[in-house]
Design a protein around this motif. Structure first.
Motif, PDB file in Angstrom:
ATOM      1  N   LEU A   1     -50.516  25.401  11.403  1.00 22.64           N
ATOM      2  CA  LEU A   1     -49.809  25.048  10.167  1.00 22.64           C
ATOM      3  C   LEU A   1     -48.319  24.832  10.445  1.00 22.64           C
ATOM      4  CD1 LEU A   1     -51.461  27.476   7.565  1.00 22.64           C
ATOM      5  CD2 LEU A   1     -51.914  25.054   7.925  1.00 22.64           C
ATOM      6  N   GLY A   2     -47.740  25.714  11.249  1.00 24.79           N
ATOM      7  CA  GLY A   2     -46.315  25.596  11.570  1.00 24.79           C
ATOM      8  C   GLY A   2     -46.017  24.310  12.325  1.00 24.79           C
ATOM      9  N   HIS A   3     -46.848  24.008  13.323  1.00 17.72           N
ATOM     10  CA  HIS A   3     -46.607  22.797  14.106  1.00 17.72           C
ATOM     11  C   HIS A   3     -46.766  21.540  13.264  1.00 17.72           C
ATOM     12  CE1 HIS A   3     -46.513  24.004  18.566  1.00 17.72           C
ATOM     13  NE2 HIS A   3     -46.172  25.054  17.844  1.00 17.72           N
ATOM     14  N   ILE A   4     -47.812  21.517  12.426  1.00 18.28           N
ATOM     15  CA  ILE A   4     -47.993  20.341  11.562  1.00 18.28           C
ATOM     16  C   ILE A   4     -46.734  20.132  10.728  1.00 18.28           C
ATOM     17  CG2 ILE A   4     -49.280  19.398   9.607  1.00 18.28           C
ATOM     18  CD1 ILE A   4     -51.751  20.838  10.659  1.00 18.28           C
ATOM     19  N   THR A   5     -46.166  21.214  10.211  1.00 20.65           N
ATOM     20  CA  THR A   5     -45.028  21.097   9.309  1.00 20.65           C
ATOM     21  C   THR A   5     -43.855  20.369   9.952  1.00 20.65           C
ATOM     22  OG1 THR A   5     -45.705  23.161   8.275  1.00 20.65           O
ATOM     23  CG2 THR A   5     -43.476  22.401   7.811  1.00 20.65           C
ATOM     24  N   PHE A   6     -43.463  20.778  11.165  1.00 20.87           N
ATOM     25  CA  PHE A   6     -42.300  20.055  11.708  1.00 20.87           C
ATOM     26  C   PHE A   6     -42.691  18.706  12.281  1.00 20.87           C
ATOM     27  CE2 PHE A   6     -42.639  20.474  16.292  1.00 20.87           C
ATOM     28  CZ  PHE A   6     -43.294  21.692  16.513  1.00 20.87           C
ATOM     29  N   GLU A   7     -43.949  18.556  12.719  1.00 22.10           N
ATOM     30  CA  GLU A   7     -44.376  17.248  13.246  1.00 22.10           C
ATOM     31  C   GLU A   7     -44.427  16.182  12.143  1.00 22.10           C
ATOM     32  OE1 GLU A   7     -48.079  17.817  15.344  1.00 22.10           O
ATOM     33  OE2 GLU A   7     -47.203  19.407  16.555  1.00 22.10           O
ATOM     34  N   ILE A   8     -44.817  16.593  10.919  1.00 21.80           N
ATOM     35  CA  ILE A   8     -44.903  15.612   9.816  1.00 21.80           C
ATOM     36  C   ILE A   8     -43.588  14.847   9.681  1.00 21.80           C
ATOM     37  CG2 ILE A   8     -44.931  15.394   7.291  1.00 21.80           C
ATOM     38  CD1 ILE A   8     -47.087  17.465   7.169  1.00 21.80           C
ATOM     39  N   SER A   9     -42.481  15.593   9.711  1.00 21.81           N
ATOM     40  CA  SER A   9     -41.175  14.955   9.543  1.00 21.81           C
ATOM     41  C   SER A   9     -40.953  13.867  10.578  1.00 21.81           C
ATOM     42  CB  SER A   9     -40.064  15.987   9.704  1.00 21.81           C
ATOM     43  OG  SER A   9     -39.960  16.747   8.547  1.00 21.81           O
ATOM     44  N   PHE A  10     -41.230  14.192  11.838  1.00 19.28           N
ATOM     45  CA  PHE A  10     -40.931  13.232  12.898  1.00 19.28           C
ATOM     46  C   PHE A  10     -41.869  12.027  12.840  1.00 19.28           C
ATOM     47  CE2 PHE A  10     -38.898  17.107  14.293  1.00 19.28           C
ATOM     48  CZ  PHE A  10     -37.697  16.644  14.793  1.00 19.28           C
ATOM     49  N   VAL A  11     -43.160  12.275  12.582  1.00 16.04           N
ATOM     50  CA  VAL A  11     -44.101  11.153  12.450  1.00 16.04           C
ATOM     51  C   VAL A  11     -43.656  10.244  11.307  1.00 16.04           C
ATOM     52  CG1 VAL A  11     -46.459  10.493  11.871  1.00 16.04           C
ATOM     53  CG2 VAL A  11     -46.066  12.424  13.399  1.00 16.04           C
ATOM     54  N   THR A  12     -43.312  10.860  10.172  1.00 11.77           N
ATOM     55  CA  THR A  12     -42.927  10.065   9.007  1.00 11.77           C
ATOM     56  C   THR A  12     -41.698   9.211   9.310  1.00 11.77           C
ATOM     57  OG1 THR A  12     -43.755  11.842   7.606  1.00 11.77           O
ATOM     58  CG2 THR A  12     -42.379  10.191   6.553  1.00 11.77           C
ATOM     59  N   LEU A  13     -40.713   9.803   9.974  1.00 16.37           N
ATOM     60  CA  LEU A  13     -39.494   9.049  10.264  1.00 16.37           C
ATOM     61  C   LEU A  13     -39.791   7.861  11.179  1.00 16.37           C
ATOM     62  CD1 LEU A  13     -36.973  11.997  10.689  1.00 16.37           C
ATOM     63  CD2 LEU A  13     -37.009  10.288   8.870  1.00 16.37           C
ATOM     64  N   VAL A  14     -40.639   8.065  12.193  1.00 12.89           N
ATOM     65  CA  VAL A  14     -40.961   6.976  13.119  1.00 12.89           C
ATOM     66  C   VAL A  14     -41.759   5.883  12.408  1.00 12.89           C
ATOM     67  CG1 VAL A  14     -42.290   6.365  15.179  1.00 12.89           C
ATOM     68  CG2 VAL A  14     -40.892   8.432  15.174  1.00 12.89           C
ATOM     69  N   VAL A  15     -42.802   6.278  11.682  1.00 10.08           N
ATOM     70  CA  VAL A  15     -43.661   5.289  11.022  1.00 10.08           C
ATOM     71  C   VAL A  15     -42.882   4.546   9.938  1.00 10.08           C
ATOM     72  CG1 VAL A  15     -45.741   4.952   9.626  1.00 10.08           C
ATOM     73  CG2 VAL A  15     -45.770   6.558  11.533  1.00 10.08           C
ATOM     74  N   ARG A  16     -42.027   5.273   9.223  1.00 10.14           N
ATOM     75  CA  ARG A  16     -41.271   4.615   8.157  1.00 10.14           C
ATOM     76  C   ARG A  16     -40.338   3.548   8.709  1.00 10.14           C
ATOM     77  NH1 ARG A  16     -37.229   7.669   4.088  1.00 10.14           N
ATOM     78  NH2 ARG A  16     -36.122   7.970   6.043  1.00 10.14           N
ATOM     79  N   SER A  17     -39.688   3.833   9.840  1.00  4.01           N
ATOM     80  CA  SER A  17     -38.766   2.832  10.381  1.00  4.01           C
ATOM     81  C   SER A  17     -39.535   1.581  10.804  1.00  4.01           C
ATOM     82  CB  SER A  17     -37.961   3.409  11.547  1.00  4.01           C
ATOM     83  OG  SER A  17     -38.774   3.536  12.683  1.00  4.01           O
ATOM     84  N   ARG A  18     -40.739   1.763  11.276  1.00  7.40           N
ATOM     85  CA  ARG A  18     -41.584   0.630  11.644  1.00  7.40           C
ATOM     86  C   ARG A  18     -41.986  -0.157  10.390  1.00  7.40           C
ATOM     87  NH1 ARG A  18     -43.270  -2.655  15.802  1.00  7.40           N
ATOM     88  NH2 ARG A  18     -44.938  -3.806  14.841  1.00  7.40           N
ATOM     89  N   LEU A  19     -42.317   0.587   9.346  1.00  6.04           N
ATOM     90  CA  LEU A  19     -42.755  -0.024   8.093  1.00  6.04           C
ATOM     91  C   LEU A  19     -41.638  -0.860   7.486  1.00  6.04           C
ATOM     92  CD1 LEU A  19     -45.290   0.074   6.377  1.00  6.04           C
ATOM     93  CD2 LEU A  19     -44.407   2.070   5.227  1.00  6.04           C
ATOM     94  N   VAL A  20     -40.423  -0.333   7.560  1.00 11.41           N
ATOM     95  CA  VAL A  20     -39.277  -1.071   7.027  1.00 11.41           C
ATOM     96  C   VAL A  20     -39.076  -2.349   7.831  1.00 11.41           C
ATOM     97  CG1 VAL A  20     -36.778  -1.004   6.738  1.00 11.41           C
ATOM     98  CG2 VAL A  20     -38.149   0.968   6.084  1.00 11.41           C
ATOM     99  N   ALA A  21     -39.341  -2.267   9.157  1.00 10.15           N
ATOM    100  CA  ALA A  21     -39.138  -3.431  10.018  1.00 10.15           C
ATOM    101  C   ALA A  21     -40.162  -4.532   9.735  1.00 10.15           C
ATOM    102  CB  ALA A  21     -39.200  -3.018  11.487  1.00 10.15           C
ATOM    103  N   ILE A  22     -41.327  -4.184   9.199  1.00 11.78           N
ATOM    104  CA  ILE A  22     -42.340  -5.207   8.915  1.00 11.78           C
ATOM    105  C   ILE A  22     -41.815  -6.170   7.861  1.00 11.78           C
ATOM    106  CG2 ILE A  22     -44.615  -5.622   7.897  1.00 11.78           C
ATOM    107  CD1 ILE A  22     -45.567  -3.048   9.143  1.00 11.78           C
ATOM    108  N   GLY A  23     -41.104  -5.633   6.883  1.00 13.58           N
ATOM    109  CA  GLY A  23     -40.443  -6.505   5.928  1.00 13.58           C
ATOM    110  C   GLY A  23     -41.372  -6.975   4.815  1.00 13.58           C
ATOM    111  N   ARG A  24     -40.737  -7.551   3.823  1.00 12.31           N
ATOM    112  CA  ARG A  24     -41.427  -7.878   2.589  1.00 12.31           C
ATOM    113  C   ARG A  24     -42.217  -9.176   2.693  1.00 12.31           C
ATOM    114  NH1 ARG A  24     -39.618  -6.687  -3.267  1.00 12.31           N
ATOM    115  NH2 ARG A  24     -38.426  -5.038  -2.288  1.00 12.31           N
ATOM    116  N   ASP A  25     -41.717 -10.139   3.472  1.00  6.80           N
ATOM    117  CA  ASP A  25     -42.311 -11.478   3.330  1.00  6.80           C
ATOM    118  C   ASP A  25     -43.717 -11.579   3.912  1.00  6.80           C
ATOM    119  OD1 ASP A  25     -41.216 -11.265   5.797  1.00  6.80           O
ATOM    120  OD2 ASP A  25     -40.301 -13.249   5.843  1.00  6.80           O
ATOM    121  N   VAL A  26     -44.041 -10.761   4.920  1.00 11.90           N
ATOM    122  CA  VAL A  26     -45.405 -10.787   5.443  1.00 11.90           C
ATOM    123  C   VAL A  26     -46.384 -10.296   4.371  1.00 11.90           C
ATOM    124  CG1 VAL A  26     -46.953  -9.830   7.170  1.00 11.90           C
ATOM    125  CG2 VAL A  26     -44.670 -10.519   7.823  1.00 11.90           C
TER     126      VAL A  26
END
Lengths: 346, 263, 305
Positions: free
Chosen positions: B141-166
């Protein structure tokens, strides 16, 4: 195919605001089925917003979009028989060219062999069938644009929307693609709506042009009408070069900074502006019978196919293809024929 | 290539030497037959062989792996969904700021505070269920908690890079919500998801503090084992174990790089 | 066809309503956010609460509120005032500061060196930095035991110079703590810094050189501002965990060189004094936040220059 009954697209009093900015203000237009229609204007004039409202990517605050008589204003993009070629092309980078073009058919669950047939027909028509198994990043800008075209056309849309499709191409390729696009549209007989800020592109491609500025359509008509009879200063200057002369109505004509000129009709207002295109002014040795202006060469600029010669008074710009060289200080007569002088609204 | 001043080059090489000197020392003495002292006697794999018969070490290795795998899978799934939730909906400035702050807590908080908070929380939860006794469940449970933050930050930056027009293009081509997610968003997001998962996995292997605060008698991990064993003295077995862990790290780093570079 | 409805909006090409979009968004948001609220935010608040209560004689929590734990951290007790805890807190800040500073000083030449390698070997050098980055810090700290052992040249030299008594190891000591800390955090600064150095616009550096700027001016005016984004990430990635570090001081510093991390660990370990441990954690949190805030203010000044 051209005989097929293509649907009319009507925009009725469309208004769109983004925050405090009125991007589109009360625009009413009719695009006839099967014609090549262009929305022309500088950046930020609302032309792309207007296009996106036809595509279903923006929703108007007021007004209606009618396609073939049906109101599609509140129809989602996924239910409109309208497809778009995006400015960035927006190809799917993870899919092959074939799958990019097939996307619209697959998402509507068209049978597999039908998909193959229709995709290859479009790829062949656009001369990119060899690219079918490549990925978008392996293609040149021109090839990408063809893929974007094929991807939209394969769905047999009632209206094809093109959002500045040439802006990513270099100038030489652009000229070639404009002609090809016009030929393609004639061959298919489909309704194309093009958005561009390039007046040359608009003149080459279109059957009719709407010139937009600050969210409003200022003038619309055939390219010849818009070019030859601009309604105001903005249209006159945005489409090619124009000499603008202020006037005051005088006995039998108007008084301008370059002298007294006759018009072929009465000026609508006591004061205003006249326009005349540089290529419509004739240069002669003798004084012309009407509207002659004695002028002195100020400067000449060589442009390959012609010269631009700037004369005083005015200055008046004259575009001439004559081989005669003019030098600063040379004197000549200019003929500003009454039928070539356009009285502007502002 | 740009030429570097010799002073810079020698400083850089000295720094590399400084980074690797201790690691190299451990590796060298892990194949030394002498049980005590620091004189190299003769080459042997004896200490490695001994490791594989040590039940405690094998169990710690299994625990380390189990913890990393389970927490990574859970954090990757939860983090990816959270990233889409954060990046693709109009939450408004205020709420977005709040969510962003929560997301960044594990990044800007010393991990010992996180560990302390978890200890206290699990300590209270113990009254509710014996599931929260110190042990593997708490660690995961402890490891999932801090890992969630890092996964989310990485995936979100990728998601933002995909952009709206596609996405708009997919809508223009009649894609439903599900079709868009399945055939456009997820495939385009995959490199980001893989990178996020790799990050979560390495963070889990790299962690000591959170595991140390939440572990129980039967859920020792390798770092905890080594930390404890060192108090009883430095031995060639620990050299061998450390060398193995370093080697596995090298394989993971090179493997990850190969995997993400191809994309 | 459909009646125009004012609530319709278009979001990423999808025609929808604010309400249904929010509902779907909450579906995506809630698993992760609920998790973080329950296992991150809530425990954090519980930690704050626990810092304000007392410990029973068996280590159990007694829910009577008091500020005793904080006054104790400030050094007040029935025996009068002592600076012991404050000294440990201050030492933690100093160690974290110098660890970060020295790591930055070493990271610059290293990142420039790697950025200057030809494409083919650059990846190799970069991997050499990434491997220690991902090696568990217990192992990397432990590795220093060997180098600092009495039989090794380093300890022998120190003994010969009279810095330590002959035949004794170089740990536990402040020196060993710094060695351990810097070697652990150096990759944390180098990797983000390298990312900025790689994208450096060399024309600006050359322009500065053309204008006969001194080396120092080239560095401070042309290089530091350009590498600031990576440097900031590296500094935060180093300073924050360095503040709470307890593995390195525990193994290499011993009782002589305790840091706040050890103090917290003691309360949750041997002493079983959670309320005091929670109070120290709060103290550490406040110190970390103040430091980051000071850095942020300084950083803004750097941007203005």
């Amino acid at each position: 195919m051209a005989e097929q009954q293509e649907k009319n697209l009507i925009l009725r009093s469309i208004t769109k605001r983004f925050g405090d900015v009125e991007a589109v203000q009360d625009v009413t237009l009719e695009v006839r089925g099967g014609e090549f229609f262009t929305l022309l204007g500088p950046s930020g004039c609302g032309k792309t917003t207007l296009l996106r409202m036809i595509a279903g990517l923006e929703i108007p605050d007021n007004g209606q979009v009618l396609l073939g008589g049906d109101d599609i204003t509140n129809l989602p993009a996924t239910k409109r028989q309208v497809n778009t070629v995006f400015q960035s092309y927006a190809l799917f980078p993870h899919l092959t060219i074939f799958e990019n073009v097939a996307f619209g058919l697959r998402s509507r669950k068209v049978a597999n062999d039908e998909v193959g047939k229709r995709v290859y027909r479009r790829l062949e028509m656009l001369g990119i069938q060899e690219m079918a198994q490549r990925k978008p990043h392996q293609l040149s800008g021109g090839q990408k644009q063809r893929v974007a075209l094929a991807r939209a056309l394969v769905n047999e849309p009632d209206v094809l929307l093109l959002d500045e499709p040439m802006s990513a191409l270099d100038a030489k390729l652009r000229g070639q693609v404009q002609v090809e696009l016009k030929r393609l549209q004639r061959k298919l007989g489909k309704t194309f709506i093009l958005v561009t800020h390039d007046q040359a592109e608009a003149l080459v491609c279109s059957d009719r042009v709407a010139v937009m500025r600050r969210g409003k359509v200022i003038q619309y008509g055939t390219p010849e009408e818009v070019y030859d009879i601009p309604v105001n200063r903005f249209v006159a200057e945005f489409l090619g070069a124009a000499n603008l002369l202020t006037y005051q109505v005088a006995e039998g004509g108007v008084q301008t900074p370059v002298g007294f000129l006759k018009l072929d009709r009465d000026a609508p207002k006591p004061e205003g502006t006249l326009a005349i295109r540089p290529e419509w002014i004739r240069i002669s040795e003798e004084e012309p019978p009407v509207n002659g202006v004695r002028a002195t060469v100020r400067e000449t600029i060589y442009r390959g196919t012609n010269f631009d010669v700037w004369f005083d008074p005015g200055p008046i710009r004259v575009r001439t293809s004559s081989y005669k060289h003019f030098h600063p200080g040379d004197q000549a007569w200019l003929k500003l024929a009454p039928e070539e002088l356009v009285v502007l609204d502002d | 290539m740009r030429r570097m001043h010799p002073v810079i080059t020698s400083l850089a090489l000295a720094t590399m030497f400084f980074l690797y000197l201790p690691l190299a020392g451990v590796a060298v003495f892990s194949v030394n037959s002498a049980r005590y002292g620091f004189v190299f006697q003769e080459f042997t794999f004896h200490w490695y062989a001994k490791l594989f018969t040590n039940q405690v070490v094998l169990e710690a290795a299994w625990n380390t792996l189990l913890l990393a795998m389970v927490s990574t899978i859970a954090a990757t799934v939860i983090g990816t969904i959270l990233a889409i939730g954060l990046a693709r909906f109009p939450w408004g400035k205020k709420l977005e700021t709040v969510l962003d702050v929560i997301l960044h807590i594990p990044v800007v908080t010393p991990d010992i505070i996180l560990a302390a908070a978890l200890v206290v929380a699990f300590g209270l939860l113990q009254y509710v269920s014996s599931l929260f006794e110190p042990g593997m469940v708490n660690m995961i449970l402890g490891h999932i908690t801090f890992e969630i933050s890092f996964v989310t930050l990485v995936v979100r930056s990728r998601l933002v890079a995909i952009g709206r027009d596609v996405e708009e293009a997919a809508r223009d081509l009649f894609a439903s919500n599900w079709y868009l997610l399945r055939h456009v968003i997820l495939p385009l997001l995959l490199p980001g998801i893989v990178a996020g998962a790799m990050l979560a996995f390495t963070l889990s292997l790299d962690d000591f503090v959170i595991s140390f605060f939440t572990f129980g008698p039967s859920s020792q991990t390798l770092p905890i084992y080594i930390f404890g064993a060192v108090r009883r003295g430095v031995t060639p077995e620990i050299h061998a174990l450390s060398t193995l862990v370093i080697l596995i790290t090298v394989i993971l780093v090179v493997g990850t790089e190969r995997l993400t570079r191809k994309k | 066809m459909t009646e125009p409805s004012p609530k319709n909006i278009i979001w990423y090409g999808e025609l929808t309503t604010q309400g249904s979009l929010m509902k779907r968004g909450l579906g995506f948001l809630s698993p992760g956010m609920v998790w973080l609220l329950v296992l991150l935010v809530l425990p954090g608040l519980v930690l704050v609460a626990v810092s304000l209560i007392t410990r029973g004689s068996y280590g159990q929590l007694l829910w009577n509120f008091t500020s005793e734990n904080y006054t104790r951290l400030l050094g007040f007790s029935v025996f009068g005032w002592t600076a012991d805890y404050l000294r440990i807190l201050w030492r933690s800040v100093v160690v974290a500061f110098f660890t970060t500073l020295l790591s930055v000083v070493l990271a610059y030449p290293l990142s420039f060196f790697i950025a200057a390698r030809p494409e083919r070997t650059r990846y190799f050098w970069l991997t050499l930095v990434i491997v220690p980055f991902w090696t568990n810090m217990v192992i990397r700290t432990y590795a220093w035991f060997l180098i600092l052992a009495p039989e090794m040249p380093l300890a022998k030299a120190a003994g010969w110079l009279g810095l330590v008594s002959a035949g004794s190891p170089l740990y536990p000591s402040a020196f060993a703590v710094y060695l351990g800390m810097i070697s652990i955090f150096l990759p944390f600064v180098t990797l983000p810094l390298y990312a900025s150095v790689e994208r450096l616009d060399w024309s600006l550096v050359e322009a500065a050189q053309d204008l006969y700027a001194s080396r120092i001016r080239v560095f401070t005016q042309a290089i530091i501002p350009q590498t600031m984004p990576g440097l900031s990430v590296g500094i935060i990635l180093t300073f924050v965990p360095a503040m709470g570090m307890f593995v390195v001081p525990d193994m290499l510093g011993g009782a002589k060189y305790m840091l706040v991390g050890n103090l917290i660990q003691q309360q949750f370990g041997a002493s079983r004094d959670w309320p005091f441990g929670a109070a120290i954690s709060m103290g550490l949190m406040v110190l970390t936040m103040i430091s980051l805030q000071l850095y942020r203010r300084k950083f803004r000044e750097v941007e203005l220059v």
